[in-house]
Design an enzyme around this catalytic site. Structure first.
Site, PDB file in Angstrom:
ATOM      1  N   GLN A  76     -76.532  94.529  -4.833  1.00  0.00           N
ATOM      2  CA  GLN A  76     -77.063  93.572  -3.847  1.00  0.00           C
ATOM      3  C   GLN A  76     -75.960  92.811  -3.112  1.00  0.00           C
ATOM      4  O   GLN A  76     -76.196  92.214  -2.082  1.00  0.00           O
ATOM      5  CB  GLN A  76     -78.073  92.610  -4.485  1.00  0.00           C
ATOM      6  CG  GLN A  76     -77.500  91.586  -5.424  1.00  0.00           C
ATOM      7  CD  GLN A  76     -78.509  91.082  -6.463  1.00  0.00           C
ATOM      8  OE1 GLN A  76     -79.260  90.159  -6.210  1.00  0.00           O
ATOM      9  NE2 GLN A  76     -78.513  91.694  -7.642  1.00  0.00           N
TER      10      GLN A  76
ATOM     11  N   GLU B 254     -81.583  85.735 -12.464  1.00  0.00           N
ATOM     12  CA  GLU B 254     -80.874  85.858 -13.747  1.00  0.00           C
ATOM     13  C   GLU B 254     -80.791  84.546 -14.523  1.00  0.00           C
ATOM     14  O   GLU B 254     -80.706  84.558 -15.739  1.00  0.00           O
ATOM     15  CB  GLU B 254     -79.453  86.394 -13.520  1.00  0.00           C
ATOM     16  CG  GLU B 254     -78.617  85.523 -12.595  1.00  0.00           C
ATOM     17  CD  GLU B 254     -77.163  85.976 -12.458  1.00  0.00           C
ATOM     18  OE1 GLU B 254     -76.705  86.824 -13.233  1.00  0.00           O
ATOM     19  OE2 GLU B 254     -76.474  85.456 -11.558  1.00  0.00           O
TER      20      GLU B 254
ATOM     21  N   ASP C   5     -75.611  84.038  -2.888  1.00  0.00           N
ATOM     22  CA  ASP C   5     -76.465  83.040  -3.553  1.00  0.00           C
ATOM     23  C   ASP C   5     -77.105  82.062  -2.574  1.00  0.00           C
ATOM     24  O   ASP C   5     -78.078  81.396  -2.920  1.00  0.00           O
ATOM     25  CB  ASP C   5     -75.643  82.246  -4.576  1.00  0.00           C
ATOM     26  CG  ASP C   5     -75.271  83.081  -5.786  1.00  0.00           C
ATOM     27  OD1 ASP C   5     -75.971  84.077  -6.056  1.00  0.00           O
ATOM     28  OD2 ASP C   5     -74.272  82.755  -6.453  1.00  0.00           O
TER      29      ASP C   5
ATOM     30  N   GLY D 104     -78.354  85.018  -9.139  1.00  0.00           N
ATOM     31  CA  GLY D 104     -78.842  83.666  -8.885  1.00  0.00           C
ATOM     32  C   GLY D 104     -78.856  82.889 -10.178  1.00  0.00           C
ATOM     33  O   GLY D 104     -79.845  82.874 -10.899  1.00  0.00           O
ATOM     34  N   ARG D 105     -77.716  82.285 -10.464  1.00  0.00           N
ATOM     35  CA  ARG D 105     -77.562  81.590 -11.746  1.00  0.00           C
ATOM     36  C   ARG D 105     -78.321  80.267 -11.732  1.00  0.00           C
ATOM     37  O   ARG D 105     -79.012  79.929 -12.674  1.00  0.00           O
ATOM     38  CB  ARG D 105     -76.068  81.359 -11.961  1.00  0.00           C
ATOM     39  CG  ARG D 105     -75.688  80.900 -13.315  1.00  0.00           C
ATOM     40  CD  ARG D 105     -74.184  80.852 -13.443  1.00  0.00           C
ATOM     41  NE  ARG D 105     -73.617  82.117 -13.848  1.00  0.00           N
ATOM     42  CZ  ARG D 105     -72.719  82.802 -13.152  1.00  0.00           C
ATOM     43  NH1 ARG D 105     -72.312  82.365 -11.985  1.00  0.00           N
ATOM     44  NH2 ARG D 105     -72.234  83.928 -13.617  1.00  0.00           N
TER      45      ARG D 105
ATOM     46  N   ASN E  76     -69.111  78.135  -3.294  1.00  0.00           N
ATOM     47  CA  ASN E  76     -68.833  76.745  -3.676  1.00  0.00           C
ATOM     48  C   ASN E  76     -67.548  76.579  -4.477  1.00  0.00           C
ATOM     49  O   ASN E  76     -66.793  75.638  -4.233  1.00  0.00           O
ATOM     50  CB  ASN E  76     -69.995  76.080  -4.444  1.00  0.00           C
ATOM     51  CG  ASN E  76     -71.135  77.019  -4.728  1.00  0.00           C
ATOM     52  OD1 ASN E  76     -70.888  78.165  -5.098  1.00  0.00           O
ATOM     53  ND2 ASN E  76     -72.349  76.545  -4.568  1.00  0.00           N
TER      54      ASN E  76
END
Lengths: 435, 435
Positions: B320, B265, B163, B209-210, B133
């Site tokens: 990952q 995370e 993500d 993965g915020r 993004n």
């Protein structure tokens, strides 16, 4: 529950001693942290035992020595051949494992009596224990207890540890696969880091290895050129100095623009104290080993505060002990081999020893097996020879790489179902008295 | 250094516009965190561009948009076909990546002028930007700057992010491989943990993965039976409560005897604050995203102090994003496809859009590509649909698994040398003016 009832009618054999040796049932157990190849050794024992009429029943103890203490035995002859075969490429300990500690004869007498009573009740005459140094201590004590109690039992230890720290053996099954996985991960994450040196400059990858740096050192296999990761490796064998560490990191950064650091979890300072050690009630294991959580995060903080380089940490933890999907074929084969050799040694009348692997001299890697006394192996630790770590104490030498390289060779085909590995369990995991 | 000199004689083409469209050189760049398949997209662009005479020169920008700002271009036609091909299964961004942020026209005007000046000097008419993004925001701004400055440039975004949070596309190249690697790791470490429930009872595996839980959720693919890991998954989409978490862990522990927890995370509490967030000067990236180091260690401490269950943490981190050794074939193919489609779309005259993947209806997985406007994609985030997370907020539903399963299918043969992957680099990495 009437324990006597449990061991009655269903057991084969009566403890006869034929000309060819002791007859009776055999028991195999797994202990300590599993490796990617621990079930290869289990299958080696089972499949070799099946060939010999002296081994009448083949039982597995559930959760290591606890299976004998709690009389939880699994009849492995009831498992399908296909299940046993597919366990060979399955992570975790198929029988379950434990970290139970047997103390001295006087301190743990009740335990020893229980164990030998179980052996008598189930006519167990061959005892195979797959594990690392703590487990070899257990096997040694069971051997001694049997002798003391005049119970004829052949006890053979089967080496297994990613730490690669058992003495009298050139290397330990489990190490090669962990090394292959770690080196591959360093190669992949190193290439990732390299793309982003401008924004993420330092990586700290933390390997297992409380007292020895074999796993940390094995990451050097990833390096094929100067720019390749890893750039720095730190070992429990070498006293760790924060100032020197920072100096090393700065030097690599100036030269390469980014820094890939591998550390062993058990780094110690000059006084022998862990560089970072949590102290609370929960953080020691059954063997009293301290918990080492957090060393990589700690060093990240040190780098970020002292030299302002953005740092990431990677902690594969038990991934390195279980990554069957990229295991070493040589390691797999050797784990199976030591299982088979254990059965053969027991049938030759040996007891109180561990199977070892000897490397033959020559350019092409060749090995043969031998044995070493459990009493000499138990609780000992093999460290990296001083000449295999460079003078700066921040990388391995060519000797280390030459030593480790043959152990990571070959890939293993695993069963894939719907895009993911198929890892079976034993089908008949009920304990013996339920049948 | 005279910049004008650099762009002179060696450039092909003169910016003619043929009947079939704009003629000139094309440039491709990679931005943000690499994925295991990011170089597939690069190769897709290169190999498709080679087929079209409108694309005269094919250049790579070193380190994303920085390559245009600093005029560091690589002539990709000089690379051997075999090198380009072998990059397809190589981790990291082969051209280098960046996290450089372009601000608004007025704030970053100098940057925009430099970028368009570079485009003019090197007669760049096609601009392909591979990223997530933030990178789509960059591509969008370059597209707008070119229009504002009356420079004819076709700008196409190529989706890439583990993500999986880009909007208007069913999924993002990179996600499938990360999901396959994570699910496999959960399967393997879960089996390991299961062997040792008595001594090591809880595992917390922390995924990237915020703001979205796609990666955490994908670990559910590992589960084939109730006892299989993972047992609990927590998402940034669902407010995290420590009390509920502890209750969940206790419940699984009572039922199964051990607990495998996956967390993203970026867990947030009910007020939207990160559950654990370090605050210091170094710990935000160029886009101002906070540093989330330590959430798994924090939750480990909470479990050990509140319910006294020994807990381990696993943090695969960039493993990952880079595990080519067990990448998804479907993902690899799609990453290549979106690269090729970007070239085709640009040649059709499109600009200011990103290639998207649409999933066709039906039981068998089929996809086709389409495009979406960069201005609508940039900086947006696609979260897991509410119905795909269970009511307790601690696992995904069957819909999620059905969605993710096709994306992890198939394995990729990689080149192995001496027991480890062979991951090449571009051979002629000198910047353009050196030739």
């Amino acid at each position: 529950m009437d324990l006597r009832m449990r061991g009655n009618a269903k057991l084969k054999g009566k403890g006869k001693e034929g000309v060819s040796g002791l007859k009776g049932n055999c028991i195999v157990a797994q202990s300590g942290g599993p490796t990617a190849v621990i079930n290869e050794s289990l299958c080696g024992v089972i499949q070799e035992a099946q060939k010999h009429k002296e081994m009448e029943g083949i039982y597995g103890a559930k959760n290591g020595i606890l299976g004998l203490l709690e009389e939880e035995l699994i009849d492995l002859r009831k498992e399908k051949t296909s299940t046993i075969n597919s366990l060979r490429t399955t992570p975790g300990a198929a029988l379950g494992s434990c970290r139970y500690r047997l103390k001295s004869w006087s301190e743990s007498r009740k335990d020893f009596e229980k164990i030998i009573a179980s052996c008598r009740r189930y006519n167990l005459r061959y005892f195979f224990y797959i594990g690392g140094n703590d487990s070899m201590d257990t096997a040694n004590k069971v051997d001694q207890a049997a002798k003391r109690m005049n119970y004829q039992l052949k006890v053979i230890g089967i080496p297994k540890t990613v730490d690669n720290d058992l003495v009298f053996t050139d290397h330990c099954p489990g190490f090669g696969s962990a090394a292959k996985y770690l080196a591959t991960s360093v190669m992949e994450t190193g290439r990732h880091l390299e793309s982003l040196y401008d924004s993420e400059t330092v990586i700290i990858l933390e390997t297992l290895g409380r007292n020895t740096g074999w796993l940390a050192g094995s990451c050097a296999l990833a390096k094929r050129s100067e720019e390749d990761a890893p750039h720095l490796i730190y070992f429990p064998e070498i006293p760790f100095s924060l100032d020197k560490f920072i100096k090393d990191v700065k030097e690599v950064y100036r030269k390469i623009g980014g820094v890939f650091v591998v550390i062993s979890e058990g780094l110690r300072d000059e006084k022998g104290n862990y560089v970072y050690e949590k102290k609370d009630g929960v953080s020691t294991d059954a063997f009293g080993h301290p918990e080492l959580e957090g060393i990589s995060s700690y060093l990240k903080e040190v780098i970020e505060s002292r030299i302002k380089l953005k740092t990431r940490t990677i902690k594969p933890d038990i991934c390195q002990q279980s990554a069957v999907h990229f295991a070493s074929k040589v390691d797999m084969e050797e784990a199976y081999l030591v299982g088979r050799e254990a059965v053969k040694s027991a049938l030759e009348g040996k007891s109180g020893c561990m199977i070892t692997i000897r490397r033959e001299k020559g350019k092409v890697y060749k090995r043969k097996t031998s044995t070493a006394k459990l009493s000499l192996v138990a609780n000992m630790e093999k460290r990296i020879p001083p000449g295999w770590i460079n003078k700066k104490g921040n990388f391995v030498t060519g000797e280390f790489v030459e030593y480790a390289r043959p152990l990571i060779q070959g890939e293993v085909a695993i069963n894939i179902q719907k895009g993911l590995p198929y890892y079976p369990r034993l089908e008949k995991r009920e304990i013996l008295d339920k049948w």
